[in-house]
Motif scaffolding. Sequence first.
Motif, PDB file in Angstrom:
ATOM      1  N   LEU A   1       4.862  40.570  -8.320  1.00 58.29           N
ATOM      2  CA  LEU A   1       4.037  40.693  -9.520  1.00 58.29           C
ATOM      3  C   LEU A   1       4.456  39.661 -10.558  1.00 58.29           C
ATOM      4  O   LEU A   1       3.611  39.058 -11.242  1.00 58.29           O
ATOM      5  CB  LEU A   1       4.153  42.110 -10.097  1.00 58.29           C
ATOM      6  N   MET A   2       5.775  39.453 -10.689  1.00 54.35           N
ATOM      7  CA  MET A   2       6.281  38.441 -11.606  1.00 54.35           C
ATOM      8  C   MET A   2       5.771  37.060 -11.222  1.00 54.35           C
ATOM      9  O   MET A   2       5.339  36.269 -12.072  1.00 54.35           O
ATOM     10  CB  MET A   2       7.813  38.478 -11.604  1.00 54.35           C
ATOM     11  N   LYS A   3       5.759  36.789  -9.911  1.00 58.57           N
ATOM     12  CA  LYS A   3       5.256  35.496  -9.441  1.00 58.57           C
ATOM     13  C   LYS A   3       3.761  35.351  -9.700  1.00 58.57           C
ATOM     14  O   LYS A   3       3.250  34.229  -9.829  1.00 58.57           O
ATOM     15  CB  LYS A   3       5.560  35.326  -7.946  1.00 58.57           C
ATOM     16  N   ASP A   4       3.052  36.467  -9.777  1.00 54.53           N
ATOM     17  CA  ASP A   4       1.618  36.446 -10.068  1.00 54.53           C
ATOM     18  C   ASP A   4       1.336  36.313 -11.566  1.00 54.53           C
ATOM     19  O   ASP A   4       0.176  36.296 -11.978  1.00 54.53           O
ATOM     20  CB  ASP A   4       0.955  37.729  -9.545  1.00 54.53           C
ATOM     21  N   GLY A   5       2.397  36.260 -12.366  1.00 54.05           N
ATOM     22  CA  GLY A   5       2.223  36.087 -13.798  1.00 54.05           C
ATOM     23  C   GLY A   5       2.110  37.372 -14.591  1.00 54.05           C
ATOM     24  O   GLY A   5       1.738  37.350 -15.767  1.00 54.05           O
ATOM     25  N   CYS A   6       2.428  38.502 -13.969  1.00 50.37           N
ATOM     26  CA  CYS A   6       2.356  39.782 -14.674  1.00 50.37           C
ATOM     27  C   CYS A   6       3.584  40.000 -15.553  1.00 50.37           C
ATOM     28  O   CYS A   6       4.675  39.490 -15.283  1.00 50.37           O
ATOM     29  CB  CYS A   6       2.247  40.942 -13.677  1.00 50.37           C
ATOM     30  N   GLU A   7       3.397  40.788 -16.599  1.00 48.79           N
ATOM     31  CA  GLU A   7       4.514  41.263 -17.417  1.00 48.79           C
ATOM     32  C   GLU A   7       4.993  42.557 -16.764  1.00 48.79           C
ATOM     33  O   GLU A   7       4.228  43.515 -16.663  1.00 48.79           O
ATOM     34  CB  GLU A   7       4.053  41.516 -18.852  1.00 48.79           C
ATOM     35  N   VAL A   8       6.241  42.576 -16.327  1.00 51.45           N
ATOM     36  CA  VAL A   8       6.708  43.679 -15.483  1.00 51.45           C
ATOM     37  C   VAL A   8       7.863  44.444 -16.131  1.00 51.45           C
ATOM     38  O   VAL A   8       8.815  43.845 -16.644  1.00 51.45           O
ATOM     39  CB  VAL A   8       7.163  43.166 -14.094  1.00 51.45           C
ATOM     40  N   VAL A   9       7.751  45.764 -16.071  1.00 49.44           N
ATOM     41  CA  VAL A   9       8.813  46.673 -16.519  1.00 49.44           C
ATOM     42  C   VAL A   9       9.163  47.589 -15.352  1.00 49.44           C
ATOM     43  O   VAL A   9       8.272  48.111 -14.675  1.00 49.44           O
ATOM     44  CB  VAL A   9       8.357  47.521 -17.727  1.00 49.44           C
ATOM     45  N   VAL A  10      10.464  47.762 -15.102  1.00 51.44           N
ATOM     46  CA  VAL A  10      10.935  48.656 -14.036  1.00 51.44           C
ATOM     47  C   VAL A  10      11.709  49.805 -14.668  1.00 51.44           C
ATOM     48  O   VAL A  10      12.638  49.583 -15.445  1.00 51.44           O
ATOM     49  CB  VAL A  10      11.843  47.909 -13.032  1.00 51.44           C
ATOM     50  N   ILE A  11      11.305  51.022 -14.327  1.00 54.29           N
ATOM     51  CA  ILE A  11      11.981  52.229 -14.819  1.00 54.29           C
ATOM     52  C   ILE A  11      12.646  52.929 -13.638  1.00 54.29           C
ATOM     53  O   ILE A  11      12.022  53.119 -12.590  1.00 54.29           O
ATOM     54  CB  ILE A  11      10.981  53.220 -15.453  1.00 54.29           C
TER      55      ILE A  11
ATOM     56  N   VAL B   1      11.256  59.694 -15.414  1.00 60.16           N
ATOM     57  CA  VAL B   1       9.889  59.966 -15.861  1.00 60.16           C
ATOM     58  C   VAL B   1       9.648  61.473 -15.825  1.00 60.16           C
ATOM     59  O   VAL B   1       9.775  62.116 -14.784  1.00 60.16           O
ATOM     60  CB  VAL B   1       8.857  59.228 -14.981  1.00 60.16           C
ATOM     61  N   GLU B   2       9.286  62.011 -16.988  1.00 58.87           N
ATOM     62  CA  GLU B   2       9.098  63.455 -17.097  1.00 58.87           C
ATOM     63  C   GLU B   2       7.635  63.858 -17.239  1.00 58.87           C
ATOM     64  O   GLU B   2       7.272  64.990 -16.956  1.00 58.87           O
ATOM     65  CB  GLU B   2       9.902  63.982 -18.293  1.00 58.87           C
TER      66      GLU B   2
ATOM     67  N   VAL C   1       3.462  56.617 -19.512  1.00 55.45           N
ATOM     68  CA  VAL C   1       4.456  57.464 -18.851  1.00 55.45           C
ATOM     69  C   VAL C   1       5.560  57.751 -19.858  1.00 55.45           C
ATOM     70  O   VAL C   1       5.927  56.890 -20.662  1.00 55.45           O
ATOM     71  CB  VAL C   1       5.037  56.797 -17.575  1.00 55.45           C
ATOM     72  N   LYS C   2       6.056  58.966 -19.788  1.00 55.79           N
ATOM     73  CA  LYS C   2       7.074  59.382 -20.748  1.00 55.79           C
ATOM     74  C   LYS C   2       8.367  59.757 -20.023  1.00 55.79           C
ATOM     75  O   LYS C   2       8.344  60.505 -19.044  1.00 55.79           O
ATOM     76  CB  LYS C   2       6.573  60.581 -21.555  1.00 55.79           C
TER      77      LYS C   2
END
Length: 414
Positions: free
Chosen positions: A20-30, A221-222, A234-235
Amino acid sequence: MKKVVIIGGGVIGLCTAYYLMKDGCEVVVIDQSTMDYGASYVNAGYLTPSHIIPLAAPGAVKQGLKWMFNSASPLYIKPRLNKSFLEWSLAFNKSCSAKNVEDSINVIKDINLMSTELYPDIKREEGFKFQLEHKGLLMLCQTEKMLEEEMQVANRAQLEGLDVQEVSVSELKKMEPNAQINALGAVHFKCDWHTTPHEFMTEMISLLKSRGVVFYKNEKVEDLEVENGKIKQVKTQNKSFTADQFVLAAGSWSSMLSKKLGIKILLEAGKGYRINTEQSTGITIPSILAEAKVAVTPMNGFTRFAGTMEIAGINHNINKVRVSAIAKAATKYYPDVSLSVQEQKAAACGLRPVSPDGKPYIGKSVKCPNLTIATGHAMMGWSMAPATGKLISEIISERKTSMNIEAFHPDRRF
């Protein structure tokens, strides 16, 4: 630029973040853990095109019932009066058919072969140093019955175009001159590769951070807030995360979260164990001790003995009986190897998400258009990870996928 939140920081989540990063997305991992233990770290490190037969195959239920009362058996299913477990059990029983095997062989082979091409690509393109060796996989057999069964799989694998051959005792000695092996013969799948898992995980996390991927550890994630059928945020216990797209790659915990969206993913946690030894074993080629179902991997600086499938709910309790069974199997096949009490005490476990039919869940459910699911890979999560990550990025980027993934649909019926 699409913003994507990935729930789960195991090898599937990391590989998804990478593409996804290579596709130019802004990525967050939880991730709910510290991201330095679990199935992505304690697995056998195999890339296994050889594993074309799914866990749900004819005879699996019968064998499982025989092993049910033996806590040291390779497959141990603990009976539980739990609705999710009972639904999974019924679906697993239904999936243990010749039809499921035939329906699974090509897609399992294809996704594994895709990953065996992507791992070297990643290593070369990013300048990674993680161990990646192409020595194949030996299926060591101590009985004629098991050797015959493995040859049947080998013959089918050959029909599928995989490189495999039978190996005699004398040939085994030439292949492994420094390891004493107690076996009647073996099957050598030349198509397989092996790695040292923690090396890849460490390098990948470091790279992703350097490329702008943001990680949140110890964030469970709750809750999921839904609006007009889509996930709004998501919380976790500490934060809220918004995004355009979400990826559910939480391994054995995935079905708990999907339920909040009305999506039923049948999953059971299959616990596996590993014992590492820094003793000189003389082992240079990865092997599976066929009767014991124990995997042996010569990793960087140590040899790993891993195995068993314990379906007993989500927990990280160490069953000493199962650890001992792995240690005994090691000595039974390699008489010069004796895993010490200290090494056995240092054993670790990981939970592998097991679907009823032996195929992963990859794709979008019709019930939530901005969620893509990536879980259920069972023993082949490590092997299928780069391919899964690439497929997920193609789905989110709305490109044609590199392979037909209909067999992995999250909404499939059992």
